[in-house]
Design a protein around this motif. Structure first.
Motif, short mmCIF file in Angstrom:
data_model
loop_
_atom_site.label_atom_id
_atom_site.label_comp_id
_atom_site.label_asym_id
_atom_site.label_seq_id
_atom_site.Cartn_x
_atom_site.Cartn_y
_atom_site.Cartn_z
N ASP A 138 -0.99 68.79 -35.60
CA ASP A 138 -1.77 67.74 -35.95
C ASP A 138 -0.82 66.64 -36.85
O ASP A 138 -0.46 66.78 -37.97
CB ASP A 138 -2.87 67.94 -36.97
CG ASP A 138 -3.90 66.89 -37.62
OD1 ASP A 138 -3.56 65.68 -37.20
OD2 ASP A 138 -4.76 67.15 -38.05
N LYS A 155 -12.81 64.92 -35.26
CA LYS A 155 -12.09 65.73 -36.51
C LYS A 155 -13.11 66.98 -36.98
O LYS A 155 -12.33 67.79 -37.33
CB LYS A 155 -11.97 64.69 -37.83
CG LYS A 155 -11.27 65.28 -38.94
CD LYS A 155 -9.86 65.96 -38.81
CE LYS A 155 -9.13 66.37 -39.82
NZ LYS A 155 -7.98 67.13 -39.65
N THR A 185 -1.88 63.32 -37.22
CA THR A 185 -2.60 62.26 -37.56
C THR A 185 -2.18 61.47 -39.30
O THR A 185 -2.45 60.32 -39.33
CB THR A 185 -3.99 62.40 -37.29
OG1 THR A 185 -4.33 63.40 -38.14
CG2 THR A 185 -4.34 62.52 -35.81
N GLU A 237 -11.91 69.42 -34.63
CA GLU A 237 -10.48 69.82 -35.02
C GLU A 237 -10.52 70.98 -36.08
O GLU A 237 -10.01 72.10 -36.27
CB GLU A 237 -9.44 68.93 -35.08
CG GLU A 237 -7.91 69.39 -35.72
CD GLU A 237 -8.08 69.61 -37.13
OE1 GLU A 237 -6.95 70.41 -37.34
OE2 GLU A 237 -8.70 69.08 -37.97
N ARG A 238 -11.66 70.81 -37.26
CA ARG A 238 -11.83 71.58 -38.27
C ARG A 238 -12.52 73.01 -38.01
O ARG A 238 -12.15 73.86 -38.43
CB ARG A 238 -12.62 71.09 -39.29
CG ARG A 238 -12.02 69.69 -40.09
CD ARG A 238 -10.90 70.31 -40.87
NE ARG A 238 -11.32 71.20 -42.17
CZ ARG A 238 -10.92 72.11 -42.45
NH1 ARG A 238 -9.93 72.81 -41.94
NH2 ARG A 238 -11.42 72.98 -43.52
N PHE A 298 -6.91 61.03 -31.13
CA PHE A 298 -6.73 60.09 -32.39
C PHE A 298 -6.32 58.81 -31.89
O PHE A 298 -6.76 57.55 -32.17
CB PHE A 298 -6.16 61.01 -33.46
CG PHE A 298 -6.03 60.17 -34.74
CD1 PHE A 298 -7.10 60.33 -35.80
CD2 PHE A 298 -4.93 59.26 -34.91
CE1 PHE A 298 -6.85 59.48 -36.81
CE2 PHE A 298 -4.89 58.44 -35.94
CZ PHE A 298 -5.91 58.66 -37.09
N TRP A 334 -6.21 66.82 -30.55
CA TRP A 334 -6.81 66.12 -31.46
C TRP A 334 -5.73 64.67 -31.90
O TRP A 334 -6.53 63.50 -31.86
CB TRP A 334 -7.17 66.87 -32.81
CG TRP A 334 -7.07 66.06 -34.02
CD1 TRP A 334 -6.14 66.44 -35.07
CD2 TRP A 334 -7.81 64.85 -34.43
NE1 TRP A 334 -6.23 65.27 -36.05
CE2 TRP A 334 -7.20 64.55 -35.82
CE3 TRP A 334 -8.75 64.03 -33.94
CZ2 TRP A 334 -7.89 63.46 -36.63
CZ3 TRP A 334 -9.47 63.13 -34.82
CH2 TRP A 334 -9.02 62.90 -35.92
#
Length: 245
Positions: free
Chosen positions: A228, A195, A230, A198-199, A170, A166
């Motif tokens: 993660d 996203k 980001t 990813e969740r 991104f 992810w």
């Protein structure tokens, strides 16, 4: 006439096995939804995308049925100790699977406006994220079905791979947007879709933690590597998410 203890235990075990089967079926449906969402993204098929969105109602209905079954088990069986953990784990896992279905539907929903703009090469990166997320969900469903705490723990650890993918995606999308302003609209949709995927991995780790507690009677308190990145200050545009429907 009294009901024998062995009969009561077998009856409870049968009900719990049925509940487990319903949850696994619900989870498999959610994974199928994710895979269907990625398929409509690649085919740029608005009608099929809307069909995927509408199918989320089936997952919501299954969660309601499972919630009713849990309440009935609590009322009729009054489970204690490990039996109580089994019942409450089912309730929490159902909620996580319902959210996985929501995120899959959100991916399909975002694919509709995405199909109305010129295609971008970066779209193909979603499939890799979805493959990792689907693998996590299927792995943790198998761990739940088999009461396999170690397999659940492995899924919990493996979520770092999805986080890393992810983060890389991104940054790739940000690069596309900076190179050509015409990419901003499609890449923004892709960011939200990524996203959501990813969740899904995060909810798979929630299920893994519930399986661990269900089997061992204690929380999974190990430290998990989070990849993660980001939200770090040097990466602009952090905090992406999708509102609940």
């Amino acid at each position: 006439m009294t009901i024998g203890k062995d009969h009561i235990i077998k009856s409870y075990d049968d009900e719990l096995a049925r509940l487990t089967g319903e949850l696994v079926r619900m989870g498999e449906l959610a994974v199928s939804q994710l895979e269907a969402a990625i398929d409509v993204v690649e085919r740029r098929d608005e009608r099929a995308a809307q069909h995927v969105v509408n199918n989320d109602d089936a997952i919501d209905h299954l969660e309601q049925e499972i919630s009713h079954d849990v309440v009935r088990l609590l009322a009729l069986r009054a489970p204690m100790a490990s039996d109580l953990r089994n019942v409450f784990a089912a309730l929490r896992i159902a909620a996580d699977i319902e959210r996985i279905g929501d995120y899959a539907a959100n991916v399909a929903k975002r694919s509709i406006p995405l199909s109305m703009v010129a295609p971008v090469t970066a779209t193909g990166g979603l499939a890799h994220l979805a493959e990792l997320a689907a693998e996590e969900v299927r792995g943790v469903l198998a761990a739940y079905r088999d009461r396999d705490a170690e397999r659940a723990y492995q899924v919990w650890k493996d979520d770092a791979q999805l986080d890393e993918a992810w983060t890389g995606y991104f940054r790739q999308l940000l690069t596309y947007m900076m190179e050509d302003p015409r990419n901003i609209t499609p890449c923004t949709h892709l960011l939200f879709m990524a996203k959501n995927i990813e969740r899904i991995g995060d909810h798979a780790t929630n299920i893994a933690e519930n399986v661990w507690f269900q089997v061992n009677g204690e929380p999974l308190d190990k430290q998990r590597k989070k990849s993660d990145r980001t939200s770090e200050p040097q990466v602009p545009g952090a905090g992406l998410g999708e509102p609940r429907k």
